[in-house]
Write a protein that holds these residues in place. Structure first.
Motif, PDB file in Angstrom:
ATOM      1  N   TYR A   1      -0.918  32.179  50.584  1.00 57.93           N
ATOM      2  CA  TYR A   1       0.380  31.556  50.325  1.00 57.93           C
ATOM      3  C   TYR A   1       0.998  31.092  51.639  1.00 57.93           C
ATOM      4  CZ  TYR A   1       1.787  36.222  51.760  1.00 57.93           C
ATOM      5  OH  TYR A   1       1.932  37.395  52.461  1.00 57.93           O
TER       6      TYR A   1
ATOM      7  N   SER B   1      13.791  25.700  52.388  1.00 56.32           N
ATOM      8  CA  SER B   1      13.154  24.382  52.408  1.00 56.32           C
ATOM      9  C   SER B   1      11.815  24.348  51.656  1.00 56.32           C
ATOM     10  CB  SER B   1      12.927  23.926  53.859  1.00 56.32           C
ATOM     11  OG  SER B   1      11.922  24.715  54.475  1.00 56.32           O
ATOM     12  N   LEU B   2      11.292  25.512  51.292  1.00 57.18           N
ATOM     13  CA  LEU B   2      10.023  25.572  50.561  1.00 57.18           C
ATOM     14  C   LEU B   2      10.246  25.321  49.077  1.00 57.18           C
ATOM     15  CD1 LEU B   2       8.394  28.753  52.159  1.00 57.18           C
ATOM     16  CD2 LEU B   2       7.909  26.354  52.695  1.00 57.18           C
ATOM     17  N   ASP B   3       9.193  24.852  48.404  1.00 56.10           N
ATOM     18  CA  ASP B   3       9.328  24.713  46.951  1.00 56.10           C
ATOM     19  C   ASP B   3       9.412  26.104  46.336  1.00 56.10           C
ATOM     20  OD1 ASP B   3       6.730  25.738  46.039  1.00 56.10           O
ATOM     21  OD2 ASP B   3       5.857  23.878  46.790  1.00 56.10           O
ATOM     22  N   GLU B   4       9.857  26.170  45.100  1.00 52.33           N
ATOM     23  CA  GLU B   4      10.183  27.448  44.468  1.00 52.33           C
ATOM     24  C   GLU B   4       9.023  28.436  44.472  1.00 52.33           C
ATOM     25  OE1 GLU B   4      11.840  29.149  40.208  1.00 52.33           O
ATOM     26  OE2 GLU B   4      12.077  27.026  40.677  1.00 52.33           O
ATOM     27  N   THR B   5       7.828  27.983  44.151  1.00 52.70           N
ATOM     28  CA  THR B   5       6.660  28.872  44.092  1.00 52.70           C
ATOM     29  C   THR B   5       6.343  29.428  45.471  1.00 52.70           C
ATOM     30  OG1 THR B   5       5.778  27.591  42.250  1.00 52.70           O
ATOM     31  CG2 THR B   5       4.239  29.032  43.411  1.00 52.70           C
ATOM     32  N   ASP B   6       6.267  28.555  46.472  1.00 55.12           N
ATOM     33  CA  ASP B   6       5.974  29.003  47.837  1.00 55.12           C
ATOM     34  C   ASP B   6       7.086  29.898  48.370  1.00 55.12           C
ATOM     35  OD1 ASP B   6       3.524  27.726  48.039  1.00 55.12           O
ATOM     36  OD2 ASP B   6       4.336  25.958  49.051  1.00 55.12           O
ATOM     37  N   ARG B   7       8.318  29.543  48.068  1.00 52.34           N
ATOM     38  CA  ARG B   7       9.458  30.316  48.567  1.00 52.34           C
ATOM     39  C   ARG B   7       9.408  31.754  48.057  1.00 52.34           C
ATOM     40  NH1 ARG B   7      13.313  27.051  47.402  1.00 52.34           N
ATOM     41  NH2 ARG B   7      13.712  27.839  45.319  1.00 52.34           N
ATOM     42  N   LYS B   8       9.124  31.934  46.775  1.00 52.75           N
ATOM     43  CA  LYS B   8       9.107  33.284  46.202  1.00 52.75           C
ATOM     44  C   LYS B   8       8.041  34.151  46.870  1.00 52.75           C
ATOM     45  CE  LYS B   8       9.941  36.556  43.209  1.00 52.75           C
ATOM     46  NZ  LYS B   8      10.685  37.658  43.782  1.00 52.75           N
TER      47      LYS B   8
END
Length: 172
Positions: A101, A140-147
């Motif tokens: 990830y 700034s990350l998309d939701e999947t990467d951020r989580k």
């Protein structure tokens, strides 16, 4: 102070001698096996991870990927040689990723053995700066990467801060 300046260049690696850091030239054309002067031989245990670590000890550092760094640092192998390479990569992108990830390399670096961080205050300071930058950039990350990144980096940062506390108080 010249020693500390060398730690942040691409051509030097910290070497721990008697608990002190000295800057040594880093030959990226050499493998960990060559740099450390130690041949582990063939793996004695049949697992993918063990086999991969043995393989990675034999390839030149110039061929290491983010995933290779994540694996070896995660196994606490070659830290004086590999942490500077990882920090170099993370300076450009704190979310540099191996195979899992966004930010998995940084999370692994932050979980490195506290004794390494105690002996490497300049590298510890740089890792702390990169971690703070990454945490501030999480939105700034998309939701999947951020989580995934947030959970792992928050946990790794907590571990790193405990190591920093012990470093400041003379314990590892």
């Amino acid at each position: 102070m010249r020693e500390n300046l060398c730690l942040f260049t691409d051509d030097f690696v910290p070497l721990i001698l008697l608990g002190r850091i000295v800057a040594m030239p880093l030959d990226r054309n050499k493998s960990l096996q060559q740099l450390e002067g130690q041949d582990w031989g063939e793996p004695a245990y049949d697992s993918h991870l063990v086999t991969e670590c043995h393989r990675l000890r034999r390839i030149p550092l110039s061929e290491f990927t983010a995933e290779n760094l994540r694996i070896m640092i995660g196994q606490q192998i070659g830290l004086p040689h590999l942490i500077p390479l990882a920090l170099e990569l993370l300076r450009g992108d704190p979310f540099a990723a191996g195979d899992f990830y966004a930010g998995d390399l940084l999370a692994t670096v932050l979980r490195a053995d506290s004794r390494f961080w105690v002996a490497s205050p300049a590298l510890r300071a740089e890792a702390a700066q990169i971690a703070q930058r990454a945490l501030s950039l999480l939105p700034s990350l998309d939701e999947t990467d951020r989580k995934a990144a947030q959970d792992s980096l928050t946990d790794a940062h907590d571990i790193f801060q405990r190591a920093e506390y012990f470093a400041q108080h003379g314990r590892a």
